[in-house]
Write an enzyme that holds these catalytic residues in place. Structure first.
Site, PDB file in Angstrom:
ATOM      1  N   CYS A   2      -8.870  -5.911   0.793  1.00 50.76           N
ATOM      2  CA  CYS A   2      -8.978  -4.558   1.319  1.00 50.76           C
ATOM      3  C   CYS A   2      -9.941  -3.731   0.493  1.00 50.76           C
ATOM      4  O   CYS A   2      -9.966  -2.473   0.683  1.00 50.76           O
ATOM      5  CB  CYS A   2      -7.412  -4.038   0.593  1.00 50.76           C
ATOM      6  SG  CYS A   2      -6.212  -4.979   1.283  1.00 50.76           S
TER       7      CYS A   2
ATOM      8  N   THR B 228      13.799   4.923  10.854  1.00 49.62           N
ATOM      9  CA  THR B 228      14.843   4.183  11.293  1.00 49.62           C
ATOM     10  C   THR B 228      14.861   3.023  10.349  1.00 49.62           C
ATOM     11  O   THR B 228      13.491   2.433  10.524  1.00 49.62           O
ATOM     12  CB  THR B 228      14.834   3.804  12.653  1.00 49.62           C
ATOM     13  OG1 THR B 228      14.923   5.098  13.299  1.00 49.62           O
ATOM     14  CG2 THR B 228      15.908   2.677  13.055  1.00 49.62           C
TER      15      THR B 228
ATOM     16  N   SER C 177       5.143  -6.714  -1.394  1.00 45.20           N
ATOM     17  CA  SER C 177       5.058  -6.871   0.022  1.00 45.20           C
ATOM     18  C   SER C 177       5.322  -8.350   0.627  1.00 45.20           C
ATOM     19  O   SER C 177       4.917  -9.481  -0.102  1.00 45.20           O
ATOM     20  CB  SER C 177       3.446  -6.552   0.263  1.00 45.20           C
ATOM     21  OG  SER C 177       2.966  -6.313   1.558  1.00 45.20           O
TER      22      SER C 177
ATOM     23  N   HIS D 210       4.137  -9.812   3.042  1.00 38.85           N
ATOM     24  CA  HIS D 210       3.372 -10.921   3.793  1.00 38.85           C
ATOM     25  C   HIS D 210       2.559 -11.754   2.753  1.00 38.85           C
ATOM     26  O   HIS D 210       1.781 -12.740   3.024  1.00 38.85           O
ATOM     27  CB  HIS D 210       2.548 -10.169   4.817  1.00 38.85           C
ATOM     28  CG  HIS D 210       1.471  -9.118   4.025  1.00 38.85           C
ATOM     29  ND1 HIS D 210       0.102  -9.777   3.680  1.00 38.85           N
ATOM     30  CD2 HIS D 210       1.520  -8.102   3.591  1.00 38.85           C
ATOM     31  CE1 HIS D 210      -0.764  -8.826   3.448  1.00 38.85           C
ATOM     32  NE2 HIS D 210      -0.071  -7.793   3.024  1.00 38.85           N
TER      33      HIS D 210
ATOM     34  N   THR E  67       0.819  -1.142   0.094  1.00 33.94           N
ATOM     35  CA  THR E  67       0.080  -0.181  -0.095  1.00 33.94           C
ATOM     36  C   THR E  67       1.020   1.402   0.107  1.00 33.94           C
ATOM     37  O   THR E  67       0.626   2.379  -0.881  1.00 33.94           O
ATOM     38  CB  THR E  67      -0.956  -0.032   1.117  1.00 33.94           C
ATOM     39  OG1 THR E  67      -1.906  -1.180   1.107  1.00 33.94           O
ATOM     40  CG2 THR E  67      -1.862   1.311   1.297  1.00 33.94           C
TER      41      THR E  67
ATOM     42  N   GLN F  26       0.689  -9.491  -6.133  1.00 35.11           N
ATOM     43  CA  GLN F  26       0.368 -10.794  -6.226  1.00 35.11           C
ATOM     44  C   GLN F  26       1.213 -11.672  -7.280  1.00 35.11           C
ATOM     45  O   GLN F  26       0.790 -12.895  -7.196  1.00 35.11           O
ATOM     46  CB  GLN F  26      -1.292 -10.759  -6.855  1.00 35.11           C
ATOM     47  CG  GLN F  26      -2.073  -9.968  -5.746  1.00 35.11           C
ATOM     48  CD  GLN F  26      -2.451 -10.951  -4.584  1.00 35.11           C
ATOM     49  OE1 GLN F  26      -2.225 -12.202  -4.452  1.00 35.11           O
ATOM     50  NE2 GLN F  26      -3.310 -10.447  -3.453  1.00 35.11           N
TER      51      GLN F  26
HETATM   52  N1  PMP Z   1      -1.659  -4.617  -4.464  1.00 36.52           N
HETATM   53  C1  PMP Z   1      -2.118  -5.923  -4.378  1.00 36.52           C
HETATM   54  C2  PMP Z   1      -2.472  -6.368  -6.002  1.00 36.52           C
HETATM   55  C3  PMP Z   1      -2.553  -6.556  -3.185  1.00 36.52           C
HETATM   56  O1  PMP Z   1      -3.137  -7.840  -3.495  1.00 36.52           O
HETATM   57  C4  PMP Z   1      -2.455  -6.149  -2.050  1.00 36.52           C
HETATM   58  C5  PMP Z   1      -2.973  -6.565  -0.704  1.00 36.52           C
HETATM   59  N2  PMP Z   1      -4.156  -7.051  -0.563  1.00 36.52           N
HETATM   60  C6  PMP Z   1      -1.869  -4.859  -1.983  1.00 36.52           C
HETATM   61  C7  PMP Z   1      -1.515  -4.171  -3.108  1.00 36.52           C
HETATM   62  C8  PMP Z   1      -1.746  -3.992  -0.659  1.00 36.52           C
HETATM   63  O2  PMP Z   1      -0.501  -4.684   0.089  1.00 36.52           O
HETATM   64  P1  PMP Z   1      -0.337  -4.343   1.694  1.00 36.52           P
HETATM   65  O3  PMP Z   1      -0.973  -5.227   2.450  1.00 36.52           O
HETATM   66  O4  PMP Z   1       1.315  -4.948   1.471  1.00 36.52           O
HETATM   67  O5  PMP Z   1      -0.422  -2.988   1.851  1.00 36.52           O
END
Ligand code: PMP
Length: 378
Positions: free
Chosen positions: A320, A234, A196, A198, A70, A178
């Site tokens: 999201c 940091t 990202s 996670h 994000t 993704q």
């Molecule tokens: N872009 C895409 C295509 C995603 O699938 C996601 C997470 N659902 C994000 C951005 C946002 O990632 P983050 O949770 O690391 O902010």
């Protein structure tokens, strides 16, 4: 429990977690401190940065650490828009983007930028000739997701990048969130790239923006030195080291893991095709990790709750996106409001087992039939 929401987030890999813990315990210094502890932390950070750069085939200086995709997407879009605003105010994107792109562009629109949406072909891929026709001398940025989070469509990023090379003033941003850890990625023709940790068994709270050397950005977080001048704060050393580890692990046996997921995906699709009222939205251009279907006759929220009773977890749309709205991605693809309002996303991992899929399909049949029957009686 049967977890089928890996595209929302993945469970952390134990080795990654151990690395995080070790770094937290053993490296207490700030990588920017001048004393011995700072130097040790800085050395470790540089090693991780080098490893990430090698894996992605980019330069170390091109890596900006962020809190996740994000933030990376916000930095890419606002950073380019504000830095290059005197060059032009036109940005091109797709209707498949994640909320962190969509809403950042809505914000930029209010700041006076013009946003155009490139058409999709019937198969969901970007219409390259329409993209070409949208580019004007005012265009500064094109932002397209490698793989969208709802339908899993893999866009021809190399080809789009090649096309955009002919327009030296147009910067190409790719949201790779993704894609990383699931498919081979190639950043050769890309100027900016977000991802990202996670999403590939790393920890939540760390991501990257890759920014090629020749691109400039206006920072959005100010406040002194970090690992780059583009994002202050940091450096989050334990998270950075854990990201490098998660990335390295995710690149191992990529093809074997992909084939395993493909097999599971085909098993689900084969079974779900038997339901005449269900539409399978993901197609042959979708990665097998994401399977989007429309229930049509049943509200997705009701179905999710019914399956949750059996500890089976998946999503409606992307985790999201705002609740109670239909999927704009799906509407762009199918142009069917009912399908766009009743979609669910089943997302798979190489960790998913055949047994889990069999159980999922058994409970799917049971709950789907029960809800359909109830609906007919109403
Ligand atoms: N872009 C895409 C295509 C995603 O699938 C996601 C997470 N659902 C994000 C951005 C946002 O990632 P983050 O949770 O690391 O902010």
């Amino acid at each position: 429990m049967i977890y089928l929401d890996y595209s929302a987030t993945t469970p952390v890999n134990e080795e990654v977690l151990n690395t995080f813990n070790k770094v937290c315990r053993n490296y207490i210094g700030n990588p920017n401190s001048l004393h011995q502890l700072g130097k040790e932390a800085n050395k470790l950070m540089n090693e991780a940065t080098k490893q990430i750069a090698n894996l992605l085939k980019v330069k170390e200086s091109e890596i900006i650490y962020t809190s996740g995709a994000t933030e990376s997407n916000n930095l890419a879009l606002k950073g380019v828009a504000f830095f290059y605003k005197n060059r032009g105010k036109h940005i091109i994107t797709t209707k498949l983007e994640h909320a962190s792109i969509k809403e950042t562009l809505n914000y930029l629109e209010k700041q006076g930028f013009n946003i155009s949406y490139v058409n999709l072909l019937d198969n969901g891929l970007v219409d390259l000739s329409h993209l070409k026709s949208l580019i004007t001398k005012d265009t500064i940025l094109v932002s397209i997701c490698y793989v969208d989070s709802e339908i899993g469509l893999k866009q021809p990023i190399m080809e789009i990048g090649r096309l955009l090379k002919a327009y030296s003033k147009v910067i190409f941003h790719v949201d790779g969130t993704q894609a990383v850890g699931k498919i081979n990625i190639n950043l050769e023709n890309v100027d900016l790239f977000s991802f990202s940790a996670h999403k590939f068994y790393g920890l939540k709270g760390i991501g990257c923006l890759i920014k090629k050397e020749n691109i400039e950005l206006e920072p959005i977080i100010h406040g002194g030195k970090s690992n780059t001048i583009y994002r202050s704060g940091t450096p989050t050393l334990p998270l950075i080291i854990s990201l490098a580890k998660a990335l390295r692990l995710s690149f191992e046996n990529l093809e074997i893991k992909y084939q395993k997921v493909l097999k599971l995906n085909q098993k689900i699709k084969k079974e779900l095709k038997k339901y005449s009222e269900i539409t399978i939205n993901s197609n042959e251009y979708s990665i097998p990790h994401i399977l989007n279907i429309s229930l049509n006759q049943i509200k997705p929220e009701t179905f999710i709750r019914a399956m949750e009773k059996h500890e089976i977890y998946f999503s409606t749309k992307s985790a999201c996106s705002l609740l109670d709205t239909f999927s704009t991605s799906l509407l762009a693809l199918n142009k069917n409001e009912q399908e766009a309002a009743t979609s669910i996303r089943i997302s798979l991992s190489y960790l998913t087992t055949e047994q889990e899929i069999e159980q999922f399909l058994t409970f799917f049949a049971k709950e789907y039939q029960a809800l359909n029957l109830k609906k007919r009686e109403e």
